[in-house]
Design a protein around this motif. Structure first.
Motif, PDB file in Angstrom:
ATOM      1  N   LYS A  96      33.896  -4.107 -66.082  1.00  0.00           N
ATOM      2  CA  LYS A  96      34.608  -5.373 -66.050  1.00  0.00           C
ATOM      3  C   LYS A  96      35.150  -5.678 -64.656  1.00  0.00           C
ATOM      4  CE  LYS A  96      35.943  -5.148 -70.919  1.00  0.00           C
ATOM      5  NZ  LYS A  96      37.072  -5.147 -71.879  1.00  0.00           N
ATOM      6  N   LYS A  97      34.858  -4.790 -63.712  1.00  0.00           N
ATOM      7  CA  LYS A  97      35.286  -4.992 -62.336  1.00  0.00           C
ATOM      8  C   LYS A  97      34.071  -5.103 -61.415  1.00  0.00           C
ATOM      9  CE  LYS A  97      39.564  -4.382 -63.596  1.00  0.00           C
ATOM     10  NZ  LYS A  97      40.422  -5.555 -63.810  1.00  0.00           N
ATOM     11  N   HIS A  98      34.236  -5.881 -60.351  1.00  0.00           N
ATOM     12  CA  HIS A  98      33.230  -5.949 -59.295  1.00  0.00           C
ATOM     13  C   HIS A  98      33.663  -4.967 -58.220  1.00  0.00           C
ATOM     14  CE1 HIS A  98      30.069  -8.016 -56.938  1.00  0.00           C
ATOM     15  NE2 HIS A  98      30.831  -7.691 -55.914  1.00  0.00           N
ATOM     16  N   ILE A  99      32.816  -4.001 -57.890  1.00  0.00           N
ATOM     17  CA  ILE A  99      33.172  -2.949 -56.931  1.00  0.00           C
ATOM     18  C   ILE A  99      32.799  -3.401 -55.526  1.00  0.00           C
ATOM     19  CG2 ILE A  99      32.979  -0.517 -56.336  1.00  0.00           C
ATOM     20  CD1 ILE A  99      34.077  -1.082 -59.162  1.00  0.00           C
ATOM     21  N   ILE A 100      33.763  -3.366 -54.620  1.00  0.00           N
ATOM     22  CA  ILE A 100      33.546  -3.685 -53.208  1.00  0.00           C
ATOM     23  C   ILE A 100      33.735  -2.395 -52.419  1.00  0.00           C
ATOM     24  CG2 ILE A 100      34.326  -5.063 -51.240  1.00  0.00           C
ATOM     25  CD1 ILE A 100      35.406  -7.098 -53.276  1.00  0.00           C
TER      26      ILE A 100
ATOM     27  N   LEU B 169      37.532  -4.535 -57.406  1.00  0.00           N
ATOM     28  CA  LEU B 169      38.078  -3.202 -57.162  1.00  0.00           C
ATOM     29  C   LEU B 169      37.477  -2.679 -55.866  1.00  0.00           C
ATOM     30  CD1 LEU B 169      39.911  -1.063 -58.613  1.00  0.00           C
ATOM     31  CD2 LEU B 169      37.789   0.008 -59.393  1.00  0.00           C
ATOM     32  N   ILE B 170      38.337  -2.394 -54.886  1.00  0.00           N
ATOM     33  CA  ILE B 170      37.884  -1.916 -53.582  1.00  0.00           C
ATOM     34  C   ILE B 170      38.044  -0.407 -53.518  1.00  0.00           C
ATOM     35  CG2 ILE B 170      38.284  -2.004 -51.084  1.00  0.00           C
ATOM     36  CD1 ILE B 170      39.283  -4.855 -51.448  1.00  0.00           C
ATOM     37  N   ILE B 171      36.954   0.303 -53.215  1.00  0.00           N
ATOM     38  CA  ILE B 171      36.937   1.759 -53.037  1.00  0.00           C
ATOM     39  C   ILE B 171      36.080   2.026 -51.816  1.00  0.00           C
ATOM     40  CG2 ILE B 171      36.551   3.993 -54.141  1.00  0.00           C
ATOM     41  CD1 ILE B 171      36.196   2.466 -56.810  1.00  0.00           C
ATOM     42  N   HIS B 172      36.478   2.929 -50.953  1.00  0.00           N
ATOM     43  CA  HIS B 172      35.764   3.085 -49.688  1.00  0.00           C
ATOM     44  C   HIS B 172      34.280   3.361 -49.881  1.00  0.00           C
ATOM     45  CE1 HIS B 172      34.892   3.898 -45.539  1.00  0.00           C
ATOM     46  NE2 HIS B 172      34.510   5.133 -45.821  1.00  0.00           N
ATOM     47  N   ALA B 173      33.926   4.381 -50.665  1.00  0.00           N
ATOM     48  CA  ALA B 173      32.513   4.725 -50.849  1.00  0.00           C
ATOM     49  C   ALA B 173      31.944   4.173 -52.144  1.00  0.00           C
ATOM     50  CB  ALA B 173      32.319   6.240 -50.808  1.00  0.00           C
ATOM     51  N   GLY B 174      32.748   4.102 -53.182  1.00  0.00           N
ATOM     52  CA  GLY B 174      32.256   3.557 -54.443  1.00  0.00           C
ATOM     53  C   GLY B 174      32.835   4.270 -55.649  1.00  0.00           C
ATOM     54  N   LEU B 175      32.378   3.844 -56.811  1.00  0.00           N
ATOM     55  CA  LEU B 175      32.833   4.389 -58.089  1.00  0.00           C
ATOM     56  C   LEU B 175      31.767   5.310 -58.656  1.00  0.00           C
ATOM     57  CD1 LEU B 175      34.868   4.304 -60.516  1.00  0.00           C
ATOM     58  CD2 LEU B 175      33.464   2.439 -61.428  1.00  0.00           C
ATOM     59  N   HIS B 176      32.104   6.588 -58.806  1.00  0.00           N
ATOM     60  CA  HIS B 176      31.125   7.523 -59.367  1.00  0.00           C
ATOM     61  C   HIS B 176      30.772   7.093 -60.790  1.00  0.00           C
ATOM     62  CE1 HIS B 176      29.173  11.151 -60.749  1.00  0.00           C
ATOM     63  NE2 HIS B 176      29.136  11.580 -59.492  1.00  0.00           N
ATOM     64  N   PRO B 177      29.474   7.026 -61.122  1.00  0.00           N
ATOM     65  CA  PRO B 177      29.064   6.458 -62.416  1.00  0.00           C
ATOM     66  C   PRO B 177      29.457   7.287 -63.628  1.00  0.00           C
ATOM     67  CG  PRO B 177      27.174   7.318 -61.207  1.00  0.00           C
ATOM     68  CD  PRO B 177      28.321   7.307 -60.253  1.00  0.00           C
TER      69      PRO B 177
ATOM     70  N   SER C 141      34.629   5.829 -66.051  1.00  0.00           N
ATOM     71  CA  SER C 141      35.000   4.440 -66.279  1.00  0.00           C
ATOM     72  C   SER C 141      36.025   4.051 -65.210  1.00  0.00           C
ATOM     73  CB  SER C 141      35.608   4.267 -67.668  1.00  0.00           C
ATOM     74  OG  SER C 141      36.866   4.932 -67.738  1.00  0.00           O
ATOM     75  N   VAL C 142      36.288   2.773 -65.087  1.00  0.00           N
ATOM     76  CA  VAL C 142      37.298   2.332 -64.131  1.00  0.00           C
ATOM     77  C   VAL C 142      38.657   2.941 -64.473  1.00  0.00           C
ATOM     78  CG1 VAL C 142      38.584   0.334 -63.275  1.00  0.00           C
ATOM     79  CG2 VAL C 142      36.098   0.207 -63.515  1.00  0.00           C
ATOM     80  N   LYS C 143      38.987   2.971 -65.749  1.00  0.00           N
ATOM     81  CA  LYS C 143      40.270   3.538 -66.173  1.00  0.00           C
ATOM     82  C   LYS C 143      40.369   5.008 -65.827  1.00  0.00           C
ATOM     83  CE  LYS C 143      43.243   4.099 -70.237  1.00  0.00           C
ATOM     84  NZ  LYS C 143      43.374   3.837 -71.706  1.00  0.00           N
ATOM     85  N   GLN C 144      39.301   5.773 -66.078  1.00  0.00           N
ATOM     86  CA  GLN C 144      39.302   7.202 -65.746  1.00  0.00           C
ATOM     87  C   GLN C 144      39.447   7.411 -64.244  1.00  0.00           C
ATOM     88  OE1 GLN C 144      35.515   7.995 -67.651  1.00  0.00           O
ATOM     89  NE2 GLN C 144      36.489   9.322 -69.173  1.00  0.00           N
ATOM     90  N   PHE C 145      38.708   6.620 -63.477  1.00  0.00           N
ATOM     91  CA  PHE C 145      38.794   6.753 -62.023  1.00  0.00           C
ATOM     92  C   PHE C 145      40.211   6.484 -61.526  1.00  0.00           C
ATOM     93  CE2 PHE C 145      38.978   4.293 -58.042  1.00  0.00           C
ATOM     94  CZ  PHE C 145      38.737   5.344 -57.165  1.00  0.00           C
TER      95      PHE C 145
END
Length: 261
Positions: free
Chosen positions: A216-220, A115-123, A126-130
């Protein structure tokens, strides 16, 4: 056929072309996924946009904070643009095509388990919520760009709440997706620090704020040039600071092999 993630280009067109030679990029066969910030500071943002647009069948990018900055100026009522690189893009005959294409880029891209997001995934999400929030934010942006950009800027709210009104909710999603680096111990975003991990006390990088091993995702991600290349089991940071004299880096997704110029 190979798929590559590429860190922040920021208008560095010639290094991008060299990087494509290094990875032996095969048009109409390989795929490129950019971590955002295609534009600004590197001197050739127009060339970068034109190249990616021309190859859009095999390229895509998430929106970064510099991309949003360019779009906000283009869709505003300003008569004078104080950024010379943006002004060059806006003066081009194909600016309407390029800006419409850029406006329609998402806040995330998914390739299998990456999963590519410019800055990242706020903890807090969840991935689904994001994804749901990012899609809703994108819909609001596309529905009325001028109105969206009028309320997009600002450092508040710093903490997420389901009680936020729409404007505050979209602003938080944009800030978390495109500007986030450190998070305070109470979960609030911090925008005053952008250094390396060892330089900041009482703050956590977003990817160490709480265990993310259950994802379940690798964040890039990109965005964090002072951090440089960062890799662990769960995240990869690819902004290696080419625009600041560093490198431009690509990662082949199937085996995590890195390539830099």
């Amino acid at each position: 056929m190979a798929t590559y993630a590429i860190g922040d280009v920021q208008g560095c067109f010639e290094p991008l072309m060299r990087l494509l030679k290094v990875i032996d990029f095969k048009p109409h066969k390989d795929r490129l996924l950019f971590c955002g910030d295609l534009v600004n500071r590197g001197g050739r943002s127009l060339d970068v946009l034109r190249w990616v647009y021309a190859h859009q069948q095999l390229c895509d990018t998430v929106l970064g904070n510099h991309d949003l900055s360019m779009l906000s100026k283009y869709y505003s009522d300003q008569d004078v643009v104080d950024n010379s690189e943006f002004a060059q893009v806006f003066a081009a005959s194909d600016a309407p095509l390029l800006m419409a294409w850029l406006l329609n880029r998402p806040l995330y891209l998914q390739h299998k388990k990456d999963l590519i997001i410019h800055a990242g995934l706020h903890p807090v999400w969840s991935v689904k919520q994001f994804k749901l929030l990012a899609d809703e934010t994108r819909s609001a942006l596309l529905a009325d760009p001028q109105l969206f950009f009028k309320t997009m800027y600002g450092n508040t709210p710093k903490k997420w709440s389901t009680e936020l009104d729409d404007a505050a909710k979209y602003r938080f999603v944009i800030n978390a997706s495109t500007r986030m680096r450190f998070i305070r111990k109470d979960g609030a975003l911090n925008f005053s620090e952008n250094g390396r991990l060892t330089q900041v006390k009482n703050l956590n990088p977003w990817f160490t704020y709480k265990p993310i091993s259950k994802l379940k995702k690798h964040i890039i991600f990109g965005h964090w040039s002072a951090l440089g290349l960062y890799q662990d089991k769960h995240v990869t940071g690819l902004d290696t600071g080419k625009v600041w004299g560093g490198q431009l880096t690509a990662m082949r997704l199937k085996d995590r092999q890195l390539f830099s110029v």
